[in-house]
Scaffold this motif. Structure first.
Motif, mmCIF file in Angstrom:
data_model
loop_
_atom_site.group_PDB
_atom_site.id
_atom_site.type_symbol
_atom_site.label_atom_id
_atom_site.label_comp_id
_atom_site.label_asym_id
_atom_site.label_seq_id
_atom_site.Cartn_x
_atom_site.Cartn_y
_atom_site.Cartn_z
ATOM 1 N N CYS A 1 52.740 29.721 45.941
ATOM 2 C CA CYS A 1 52.398 30.929 45.178
ATOM 3 C C CYS A 1 53.027 32.173 45.814
ATOM 4 O O CYS A 1 52.775 32.469 46.974
ATOM 5 N N PRO A 2 53.849 32.911 45.055
ATOM 6 C CA PRO A 2 54.548 34.060 45.642
ATOM 7 C C PRO A 2 53.666 35.279 45.817
ATOM 8 O O PRO A 2 54.090 36.259 46.420
ATOM 9 N N VAL A 3 52.454 35.235 45.277
ATOM 10 C CA VAL A 3 51.611 36.421 45.376
ATOM 11 C C VAL A 3 50.263 36.113 46.028
ATOM 12 O O VAL A 3 49.341 36.920 45.950
ATOM 13 N N SER B 1 48.020 34.387 45.100
ATOM 14 C CA SER B 1 46.931 34.354 44.136
ATOM 15 C C SER B 1 46.217 33.004 44.219
ATOM 16 O O SER B 1 44.987 32.929 44.227
ATOM 17 N N ARG B 2 46.982 31.951 44.310
ATOM 18 C CA ARG B 2 46.405 30.628 44.534
ATOM 19 C C ARG B 2 46.014 30.557 46.008
ATOM 20 O O ARG B 2 46.846 30.827 46.885
ATOM 21 N N THR C 1 42.396 30.363 41.834
ATOM 22 C CA THR C 1 43.466 31.279 41.426
ATOM 23 C C THR C 1 42.847 32.652 41.201
ATOM 24 O O THR C 1 41.862 32.750 40.464
ATOM 25 N N CYS D 1 47.585 36.789 39.717
ATOM 26 C CA CYS D 1 48.525 35.746 39.273
ATOM 27 C C CYS D 1 49.546 36.355 38.317
ATOM 28 O O CYS D 1 49.186 37.086 37.398
ATOM 29 N N ILE D 2 50.823 36.057 38.564
ATOM 30 C CA ILE D 2 51.872 36.606 37.697
ATOM 31 C C ILE D 2 52.364 35.580 36.674
ATOM 32 O O ILE D 2 53.302 35.834 35.937
ATOM 33 N N GLY D 3 51.768 34.416 36.695
ATOM 34 C CA GLY D 3 52.128 33.413 35.685
ATOM 35 C C GLY D 3 53.475 32.749 35.906
ATOM 36 O O GLY D 3 54.098 32.275 34.961
ATOM 37 N N CYS D 4 53.919 32.665 37.171
ATOM 38 C CA CYS D 4 55.249 32.100 37.423
ATOM 39 C C CYS D 4 55.266 30.579 37.353
ATOM 40 O O CYS D 4 56.309 29.968 37.265
ATOM 41 N N ARG D 5 54.106 29.966 37.437
ATOM 42 C CA ARG D 5 53.943 28.511 37.309
ATOM 43 C C ARG D 5 54.505 27.728 38.490
ATOM 44 O O ARG D 5 54.753 26.536 38.404
ATOM 45 N N TYR D 6 54.738 28.426 39.570
ATOM 46 C CA TYR D 6 55.244 27.718 40.749
ATOM 47 C C TYR D 6 54.208 26.736 41.276
ATOM 48 O O TYR D 6 54.531 25.653 41.766
ATOM 49 N N CYS D 7 52.922 27.112 41.179
ATOM 50 C CA CYS D 7 51.865 26.217 41.642
ATOM 51 C C CYS D 7 51.911 24.917 40.859
ATOM 52 O O CYS D 7 51.746 23.835 41.423
ATOM 53 N N MET E 1 47.409 31.462 35.237
ATOM 54 C CA MET E 1 47.230 30.047 35.518
ATOM 55 C C MET E 1 45.759 29.699 35.712
ATOM 56 O O MET E 1 45.018 30.438 36.357
HETATM 57 S S1 SF4 Z 1 51.285 30.929 38.378
HETATM 58 FE FE1 SF4 Z 1 50.493 29.911 40.208
HETATM 59 S S2 SF4 Z 1 52.066 30.289 41.755
HETATM 60 FE FE2 SF4 Z 1 52.458 31.746 40.111
HETATM 61 S S3 SF4 Z 1 51.329 33.576 40.677
HETATM 62 FE FE3 SF4 Z 1 49.937 32.373 39.409
HETATM 63 S S4 SF4 Z 1 48.752 31.161 40.847
HETATM 64 FE FE4 SF4 Z 1 50.544 31.917 41.973
#
Ligand code: SF4
Ligand code: SF4
Lengths: 443, 425
Positions: A217-219, A221-222, A233, A238-244, A329
């Motif tokens: 997670c880049p922020v 948030s997770r 989360t 959460c910026i919604g990047c879906r990296y998690c 997320m």
């Molecule tokens: S989508 Fe997942 S990885 Fe991306 S900011 Fe939200 S919690 Fe973090």
């Protein structure tokens, strides 16, 4: 701290009696268990080497259990923080681990003595899960009195699951999720082409102790809550990047792709009620007819002094319970709103567990031998195997399954969600999506 | 077309009907893109075909991330080319260096833009910066933000420094917008600093090269560190990315230089010799790319590959994704072989066509790299599908149109090579 702790090791009277209590419930030699526990600490503190440790107990272990499958050369103390081999269902029990290796099928209680010894060793020096089994002792430098660390987790008995999907529905209702966000899901699959046997896998978030989703997670948030190991989360950052979702091998993350039609009023069974027993101060409606925990408004006595929280915020004020916002997320929260409710009848429960008609789901504190999951694991038949999902990914999941792990090439079959259900969900927001088919349908 | 053969600064001044038409088309494309973005922000990412991997039978990343990888690769390639020419002081290639410098910046910008577009909540993008200090240690996306920012700072510094040098060395009459640029970049400059500027340009060139060959691999590692998806994880990801980036960077410059030469007939700054050099680089990097690709794919298609990797390899080489995969290979392999056999003999136009094919081939592979593993979940759930929606296509192609728009606007502002005096046409 009193007792012999000159080198940071703790074997005082309390340790002794604790050890005796724990070991008395298993059939094997209590003294051996205590000695193992002591030396596990010495090993961890570097006072003795792994080889010495092994040699010292090899004979005793063979005498007592008739077998010791450890490799002589094993990992360093750092590495055995989590030993997949000694974990239930691990493929080569004990191989290479610091604790004597004995197979678990055939004799469950002989493993218990070893697990317990490992815990006794680990508790004092703060090693995470030396026993590598149900015990995942969380915090470092804990006093021995504080064996009662908190790590929420589950034991899910796949052999009991009948794929009724009550858990899936209860989860969605509890958390007010859109029907395509399946925080809880039941996979149905067959193992190979020769058998018709269908198997099920009940799959919430595994609330991993070494969760790759949090690292990705880049922020930030997770995150994993230190006090109880729940992976959450923060919906506000959460910026919604879906990296998690990319980092998680289990496919448990669900972005809220669209704005839910009516933005979730988050019904939760722990919402503080007004005098009529229906609505909390924030105007959030409580619907006691929902499946999930049965609430009788008469029975609930709200003490105005008592701190009861119930919104989408956790007790630390993080926006992380219930349904995520648009573009954010979401995933199973282990019903964090219940754990944070401050209400005895809700803490330690989840919506899915409450509704399971076959008692397949057992939620509780994995650190507590009296907890539902630990008790269940103690009670299962000795020949039943257990596993943690995709354990070789090193995620240290906190769900322990009873049953067989699906193999890599297990083939999904239609249901328990029908194709119709599935395509309805897929087309809920995206009318143009290609309909999907289960592989078996193609054949 | 004029018969001029020397580089003039005329591209800064002349506004042909063709240019105006191109500008109108690109502006229209930009507006269309903005419309699509507004729709996506209003409706959410549901406007795309991306869906959860597993029970939603989708791919959770798609065109945006694939095209991000493609742009980021070109940015790294262009960065390396600028650095190489400046460090080795290849004056003959000075226009190529300027072009690649401009492209490196624009591609970096486009890559960053696509990441923002891909976010579920794009307005929160600043959260990445505020939490950067705690996430940079472990989050590949935070590394990426760091890298793209560094790349843009470095390329901009190089652009300013090299322009300052050009302006200080000679001072032909410039149109007003370039005059303003000159004023800004030459603040406090005197002819005495020319040797110092030349040295600085040279060593900054080395800096760009080092950046390209070290941190330049980061966007590839964006996936290489993710163990959760079979097919992503692997230390070779950075090298695969870099190989693709160098190839697309060179292809982009071949194409740009080819088009500019046929438009302006600059046979001094874009001489046959320059095209031979660019052609050689294209051949070399074409082969490097193919070899790296071969090494990347071969292990996963053997029967000994781990199950999940093997399943993806199979889908790619013989299964559902095979048509796209082989198309992407052919689009690179055919031009590379033709270049190796016929060398420069087929001319600048053909070389430009090769470049287009290569850019497309690598773009397709970039999409596959992102999507393939996501279509095959680890747990027994059904295989996913992904066919991008109109909104996704418009935004993706729009990002390319916007990059081109920025480039043609830059052509009216930035001299492409150094001239002491103006050449009259
Ligand atoms: S989508 Fe997942 S990885 Fe991306 S900011 Fe939200 S919690 Fe973090
Ligand atoms: S199961 Fe996935 S989402 Fe849940 S904690 Fe583990 S890695 Fe994170």
């Amino acid at each position: 701290m009193t007792g012999n702790n000159t080198s940071g090791l703790y074997f005082d009277e309390e340790w002794e009696s604790d050890a005796e209590d724990r070991l008395s419930v298993v059939d094997y030699d209590t003294e051996l268990g205590k000695k193992l526990g002591r030396d596990a600490q010495r090993l961890a503190a570097g006072e003795i080497s792994q080889t010495e440790f092994h040699e010292k107990y090899h004979e005793d272990v063979v005498d007592e259990f008739g077998v010791d499958e450890r490799a002589t050369i094993g990992p360093t103390p750092e590495e055995f923080g989590y030993d997949t081999d000694t974990a239930p269902g691990g493929d080569g029990d004990g191989g290479g681990g610091p604790l004597p290796g004995v197979p678990d099928d055939g004799d469950h209680s002989r493993r218990s003595v070893l697990k317990t010894a490992g815990v006794l060793g680990a508790a004092a020096v703060g090693l995470n899960g030396v026993a590598g089994a149900a015990e995942t002792l969380a915090d470092e430098n804990e006093d021995e009195e504080e064996v009662e660390d908190l790590q929420w987790g589950m034991a899910i008995n796949q052999n009991n699951c009948i794929a009724c999907l009550n858990c899936v529905e209860a989860c969605n209702e509890e958390n007010n999720n859109t029907p395509d966000a399946l925080w809880m899901f039941v996979h149905r699959y067959v193992e190979d082409d020769y058998t018709e046997d269908e198997e099920y896998l009940t799959r919430p978030c595994q609330h991993c102790s070494d969760a790759p989703c949090t690292a990705a997670c880049p922020v930030a948030s997770r995150h994993t809550r230190e006090e109880d190991g729940i992976v959450l989360t923060d919906y506000e950052t959460c910026i919604g990047c879906r990296y998690c979702e990319i980092a998680c091998p289990y496919g448990v993350n669900y972005l809220q792709w669209a704005t839910p039609e009516e933005k979730a009023e988050f019904k939760s069974s722990g919402i503080p009620l007004d005098e009529n027993g229906e609505v909390d101060e924030d105007g959030i409606r409580l619907d006691s007819d929902e499946p999930g925990i049965e609430l009788d408004s008469e029975e609930i006595e709200l003490d105005s002094e008592q701190e009861v929280r119930f919104d989408t915020k956790t007790k630390d004020g993080v926006e992380a319970a219930g349904p995520p916002d648009h573009g954010v997320m979401g995933k199973c929260t282990f019903c964090v709103h219940r754990q944070d409710s401050g209400r005895e009848e809700l803490v330690g429960t989840t919506a899915c567990e409450d509704v399971c008609p076959t008692d397949a789901i057992h939620f509780g504190n994995l650190e507590d031998p009296e907890s539902a999951p630990r008790q269940h694991l103690d009670d299962i038949e000795e020949n039943e195997s257990t596993f943690r999902l995709l354990e070789d990914h090193g995620t240290e999941p906190n769900i322990i399954y009873v049953g067989n792990e699906p193999s890599a090439d297990a083939t999904p079959v239609e249901g328990p969600r029908t194709l119709e259900d599935m395509n309805r969900d897929l087309h809920l927001h995206r009318t143009d999506r290609e309909p999907v088919a289960y592989p078996s349908e193609d054949e | 077309m004029s018969q001029r053969t020397d580089y003039s600064l005329n591209h800064l001044r002349s506004v042909s009907t063709g240019y105006v038409a191109l500008l109108i088309v690109l502006l229209a494309a930009t507006l269309l893109t903005l419309e699509a973005i507004i729709q996506q922000v209003q409706d959410g990412l549901v406007a795309t075909d991306m869906a959860q991997q597993g029970t939603q039978a989708g791919a959770t990343w798609g065109l945006y991330i694939g095209t991000f990888e493609w742009f980021a690769g070109m940015a790294v390639g262009a960065l390396a080319i600028t650095g190489y020419i400046r460090f080795n002081q290849l004056e003959q290639y000075q226009m190529v260096a300027r072009l690649s410098n401009i492209w490196a910046f624009i591609c970096g910008l486009s890559a960053a833009w696509l990441i923002i577009i891909d976010l579920g909540t794009p307005h929160r993008v600043l959260v990445i910066l505020t939490s950067w200090h705690e996430t940079v240690l472990h989050s590949p996306l935070a590394w990426d933000v760091t890298f793209v920012t560094t790349l843009m700072v470095f390329t901009l510094t190089m652009l300013v420094l090299s322009l300052r040098l050009d302006f200080v060395k000679g001072n032909p009459s410039l149109p007003i917008q370039t005059r303003i640029l000159e004023r800004i970049v030459t603040i406090g400059a005197t002819p005495k600093e020319v040797p110092k500027l030349e040295e600085m340009r040279r060593w900054l060139g080395l800096g760009l090269l080092v950046l390209a060959f070290t941190a330049g691999m980061i966007p590839g590692l964006l996936m290489g560190v993710v163990g959760g998806q079979p097919g992503y994880f692997g230390s070779e990801r950075g090298i695969v990315f870099l190989a693709a980036g160098l190839l697309t960077g060179v292809a982009l410059l071949n194409l740009t230089a080819g088009v500019l030469r046929s438009l302006f007939s600059w046979r001094d700054a874009l001489s046959n010799e320059v095209f031979r050099g660019l052609g050689r680089a294209l051949t070399l990097f074409g082969f490097v790319y193919l070899i790296v690709l071969f090494n990347d794919v071969l292990p996963v298609v053997t029967d000994m590959a781990p199950f999940f990797e093997g399943r993806i390899g199979e889908a790619m080489v013989t299964g559902s994704l095979a048509p796209l995969f082989w198309l992407s290979v052919l689009l690179v392999a055919v031009p590379t072989l033709l270049l190796a056999v016929f060398k420069y003999r087929l001319g600048v136009t053909v070389q430009s066509i090769y470049a287009v094919a290569i850019l497309l081939g690598v773009w397709i592979k970039a999409q596959l790299t992102v999507v393939e593993p996501l279509l095959f979940p680890n747990l027994p759930a059904i295989e996913g599908t992904y066919s991008p929606t109109v909104v996704e296509w418009v935004i993706t192609l729009g990002a390319m149109a916007i990059a081109l728009l920025l480039f043609v606007l830059a052509l009216k502002l930035i001299p492409l090579a150094h001239r002491d005096t103006e050449v009259s046409s």
